[in-house]
Design a protein around this motif. Structure first.
Motif, PDB file in Angstrom:
ATOM      1  N   CYS A  11       0.841  -1.177   0.000  1.00  0.00           N
ATOM      2  CA  CYS A  11       0.000   0.000   0.000  1.00  0.00           C
ATOM      3  C   CYS A  11       0.886   1.240   0.000  1.00  0.00           C
ATOM      4  O   CYS A  11       1.811   1.354   0.806  1.00  0.00           O
ATOM      5  CB  CYS A  11      -0.884   0.015   1.242  1.00  0.00           C
ATOM      6  N   ARG A  69       0.206   4.305   0.701  1.00  0.00           N
ATOM      7  CA  ARG A  69       0.050   5.167   1.893  1.00  0.00           C
ATOM      8  C   ARG A  69       0.933   4.670   3.030  1.00  0.00           C
ATOM      9  O   ARG A  69       1.567   5.433   3.741  1.00  0.00           O
ATOM     10  CB  ARG A  69      -1.404   5.161   2.378  1.00  0.00           C
ATOM     11  N   LYS A  70       0.889   3.360   3.174  1.00  0.00           N
ATOM     12  CA  LYS A  70       1.684   2.749   4.232  1.00  0.00           C
ATOM     13  C   LYS A  70       3.166   3.060   4.009  1.00  0.00           C
ATOM     14  O   LYS A  70       3.903   3.365   4.939  1.00  0.00           O
ATOM     15  CB  LYS A  70       1.447   1.242   4.182  1.00  0.00           C
ATOM     16  N   TYR A 117      -5.006   3.646  -2.528  1.00  0.00           N
ATOM     17  CA  TYR A 117      -4.831   2.766  -1.382  1.00  0.00           C
ATOM     18  C   TYR A 117      -5.545   1.451  -1.634  1.00  0.00           C
ATOM     19  O   TYR A 117      -6.151   1.245  -2.676  1.00  0.00           O
ATOM     20  CB  TYR A 117      -5.379   3.425  -0.126  1.00  0.00           C
ATOM     21  N   GLN A 118      -5.465   0.607  -0.653  1.00  0.00           N
ATOM     22  CA  GLN A 118      -6.041  -0.732  -0.743  1.00  0.00           C
ATOM     23  C   GLN A 118      -7.548  -0.709  -0.598  1.00  0.00           C
ATOM     24  O   GLN A 118      -8.129   0.279  -0.188  1.00  0.00           O
ATOM     25  CB  GLN A 118      -5.459  -1.578   0.389  1.00  0.00           C
ATOM     26  N   CYS A 154      -7.571  -2.908   4.331  1.00  0.00           N
ATOM     27  CA  CYS A 154      -7.241  -1.893   5.329  1.00  0.00           C
ATOM     28  C   CYS A 154      -7.650  -2.341   6.739  1.00  0.00           C
ATOM     29  O   CYS A 154      -6.960  -2.050   7.703  1.00  0.00           O
ATOM     30  CB  CYS A 154      -7.964  -0.587   5.011  1.00  0.00           C
ATOM     31  N   CYS A 184      -5.008  -3.740   8.659  1.00  0.00           N
ATOM     32  CA  CYS A 184      -3.740  -3.021   8.623  1.00  0.00           C
ATOM     33  C   CYS A 184      -3.545  -2.233   9.925  1.00  0.00           C
ATOM     34  O   CYS A 184      -4.479  -1.649  10.458  1.00  0.00           O
ATOM     35  CB  CYS A 184      -3.760  -2.072   7.432  1.00  0.00           C
ATOM     36  N   PHE A 202      -2.262   0.490  10.258  1.00  0.00           N
ATOM     37  CA  PHE A 202      -2.425   1.925  10.013  1.00  0.00           C
ATOM     38  C   PHE A 202      -3.883   2.338   9.883  1.00  0.00           C
ATOM     39  O   PHE A 202      -4.168   3.502   9.623  1.00  0.00           O
ATOM     40  CB  PHE A 202      -1.688   2.333   8.726  1.00  0.00           C
ATOM     41  N   PHE A 203      -4.777   1.379  10.020  1.00  0.00           N
ATOM     42  CA  PHE A 203      -6.191   1.678   9.740  1.00  0.00           C
ATOM     43  C   PHE A 203      -6.685   2.931  10.447  1.00  0.00           C
ATOM     44  O   PHE A 203      -7.289   3.814   9.836  1.00  0.00           O
ATOM     45  CB  PHE A 203      -7.068   0.480  10.125  1.00  0.00           C
ATOM     46  N   CYS A 241      -5.357   6.154   9.104  1.00  0.00           N
ATOM     47  CA  CYS A 241      -5.837   6.388   7.739  1.00  0.00           C
ATOM     48  C   CYS A 241      -7.286   6.849   7.734  1.00  0.00           C
ATOM     49  O   CYS A 241      -7.647   7.757   7.012  1.00  0.00           O
ATOM     50  CB  CYS A 241      -5.711   5.131   6.896  1.00  0.00           C
ATOM     51  N   LEU A 293     -10.926   7.897   3.231  1.00  0.00           N
ATOM     52  CA  LEU A 293      -9.772   8.513   2.566  1.00  0.00           C
ATOM     53  C   LEU A 293     -10.210   9.371   1.387  1.00  0.00           C
ATOM     54  O   LEU A 293     -11.155   9.088   0.741  1.00  0.00           O
ATOM     55  CB  LEU A 293      -8.849   7.392   2.065  1.00  0.00           C
TER      56      LEU A 293
HETATM   57  S1  SF4 Z   1      -5.191   1.247   6.238  1.00  0.00           S
HETATM   58 FE1  SF4 Z   1      -4.061   2.828   5.187  1.00  0.00          FE
HETATM   59  S2  SF4 Z   1      -1.966   2.097   5.157  1.00  0.00           S
HETATM   60 FE2  SF4 Z   1      -3.247   0.364   5.640  1.00  0.00          FE
HETATM   61  S3  SF4 Z   1      -3.683  -0.633   3.707  1.00  0.00           S
HETATM   62 FE3  SF4 Z   1      -5.349   0.808   4.061  1.00  0.00          FE
HETATM   63  S4  SF4 Z   1      -4.738   2.687   3.063  1.00  0.00           S
HETATM   64 FE4  SF4 Z   1      -2.924   1.414   3.256  1.00  0.00          FE
END
Ligand code: SF4
Lengths: 330, 168
Positions: free
Chosen positions: B16, B18-19, B147-148, B153, B156, B158-159, B162, B168
């Motif tokens: 991803c 963003r990640k 992004y995914q 997400c 993830c 980072f959810f 994000c 997003l």
């Molecule tokens: S939560 Fe954010 S960083 Fe994680 S996969 Fe989705 S868009 Fe990418």
């Protein structure tokens, strides 16, 4: 689940291999597994040594100290473990640039005053007549946008708070007069209750800041200060109405705290140990309360709302998404 | 100034973008995410006899090398494409340093499986193209919005950062 630990009794807190150990004055011992500790509060007379602090730093645990009069003394925080040059630079830029700083400071006051308003509205709906207070606060909230500098903004904030505190007499229905000024001791009970609970919220925010890349000394509403982690003060403003004030109302209206909860010690007021335990317990219950989050689509605790606020701040300062302060939405 | 693209960044590029952006600026999440912990557990528990974690140049972090073959340990096959890409990047990096490795193996200890990764010269071109794109992403002022899928997400770490403040 990690949790906050509060230590009231006198004794020694130390590292014992890979656990924390509390040794009471009578020699009794209690082990606290380090994995379960989110943060520590020292409210009794407790000895600690550097070996312990080193252990806490390695495990990323903040420890907050209070003195005999339950006055917040300070915190030992782990050396920063999450550091981002990008975030720090952006954070400082937002403090240095007048326009950028004002935008954030206003967002904080907008959110904080909205949450204050919601508290008053709640009691107004339950039969306490607070309409005129609500109207005056709404007016003041409208003027936030016109403030041109921090002093003006702080002035508006001060006026809102004055009106807010005026409602407390109506909101709090304990028999005893909590607002009376007591000469000896010089302070009154409600003030010591407020300052103790506010300092707990401040330290909770501080502990959350340490879980992000934000620097706790660089703030927007409050002046960055060498004595205080002023970013903590900024964010605490937003959450005090939800966490601290509502807790105070409950404690007093359910008569869980009253005149008997205090000791008069020379010229000072102290909450009795039983009262301290009760307050920290109730606070933790409140922080564990969950609410379905609209953005994330899952339940989050009040405590985690603080962390999310910091994420929003990060997104704002790196320029990704403008910060909207947390407003009670339920 | 050209920055070094670590193996982790290269892997994130495949996962991803963003990640990749967030983590390259050290905006990563607290390490209490369960998936992260499981990963670390596998890492510490398996293959303890082998020489572990070869950090090359401070840039790539190879799980271990055995008889000239790069080994990568993974927990599930869900992201096997990424694991393959990452392993190839390791081979590429070592080749640049004049260390001639031509093979990697991805180990899945929990599944008791192995997957061979073979190097071909076309891979170098592909990697170089990716590295250019990574440079572009890192040069951006804020995280990219491609992004995914939200389902990805959800798992993830980072959810929260994000999605806080709306989608997003
Ligand atoms: S939560 Fe954010 S960083 Fe994680 S996969 Fe989705 S868009 Fe990418």
């Amino acid at each position: 689940m990690k949790q906050a630990y509060y230590i009231f009794s006198n004794g020694i807190l130390k590292r014992n291999d890979n656990t924390l150990q509390l040794v009471y004055e009578d020699g009794q011992k209690k082990d606290i597994p380090i994995e379960r500790v989110d943060e520590l509060y020292i409210l009794g007379e407790t000895s600690v040594n550097t070996k312990l602090l080193d252990f806490l730093a390695k495990n990323n645990i903040c420890i907050h100290f209070y003195n005999y009069y339950e006055y917040y003394v300070g915190s030992f925080t782990p050396r920063e473990s999450l550091v981002s040059g990008k975030v720090l630079i952006c954070q400082v830029q937002h403090n240095q640039d007048h326009g950028k700083r004002m935008a954030l400071a206003k967002a904080v006051i907008q959110a904080a005053s909205y949450n204050i308003y919601r508290n008053i509205r709640y009691y107004n709906k339950r039969g306490k007549d607070l309409e005129s207070h609500m109207a005056r606060i709404e007016n003041l909230r409208d003027s936030i946008n016109y403030c041109e500098n921090i002093e003006e903004l702080m002035g508006v904030e001060g006026n809102i708070r004055k009106i807010y505190y005026d409602t407390w007499e109506t909101i709090i229905n304990q028999q005893i007069d909590f607002r009376k000024r007591v000469k000896h001791p010089p302070d009154n009970m409600i003030n010591s209750l407020i300052s103790f609970i506010n300092s707990l919220v401040y330290t909770k925010v501080l502990s959350e800041i340490y879980k992000t890349q934000l620097n706790p000394t660089v703030s927007f509403l409050h002046e960055p200060s060498t004595k205080r982690f002023s970013l903590s003060l900024d964010i605490a403003e937003v959450f005090k109405p939800l966490i601290a004030d509502r807790l105070i109302f409950t404690l007093l209206n359910k008569n869980m705290i009253n005149e008997k909860s205090f000791d008069v010690d020379q010229y000072y007021l102290r909450l009795k140990p039983q009262a301290l335990k009760l307050i920290t317990n109730e606070l933790d219950q409140k922080l564990k309360t969950t609410i379905k989050h609209r953005d994330l689509g899952r339940d989050v605790s009040y405590q985690y709302l603080i962390r999310l606020e910091l994420y929003k701040l990060i997104k704002h300062i790196i320029g990704e998404k403008p910060y909207q302060g947390f407003k009670i939405w339920w | 100034m050209k920055r070094k693209i670590t193996g982790m960044m290269y892997a994130y590029f495949h996962l991803c973008k963003r990640k990749l952006w967030y983590s390259s600026y050290n905006i990563d999440m607290e390490q209490d995410n369960e998936n992260v912990l499981i990963g670390r557990f596998i890492d510490e528990g398996s293959y303890s006899r082998k020489d572990k974690h070869l950090l090359v140049d401070g840039v790539i972090n190879i799980d271990y090398i055995d008889k000239g073959i790069i080994h990568e340990i993974k927990k599930t096959k869900k992201m096997d494409q990424m694991a393959i890409a990452q392993a190839k990047y390791y081979i590429y990096y070592l080749k640049k340093m004049n260390i001639d490795v031509t093979e990697a193996v991805i180990d899945y200890p929990l599944l008791k499986e192995k997957q061979k990764v073979l190097w071909s010269d076309a891979d170098a071109l592909e990697i170089e193209r990716n590295l250019l794109e990574i440079e572009v992403i890192l040069g951006r002022e804020f995280p990219p919005n491609d992004y995914q899928k939200k389902s990805v997400c959800r798992k993830c770490a980072f959810f929260d950062i994000c999605y806080i403040g709306g989608d997003l």
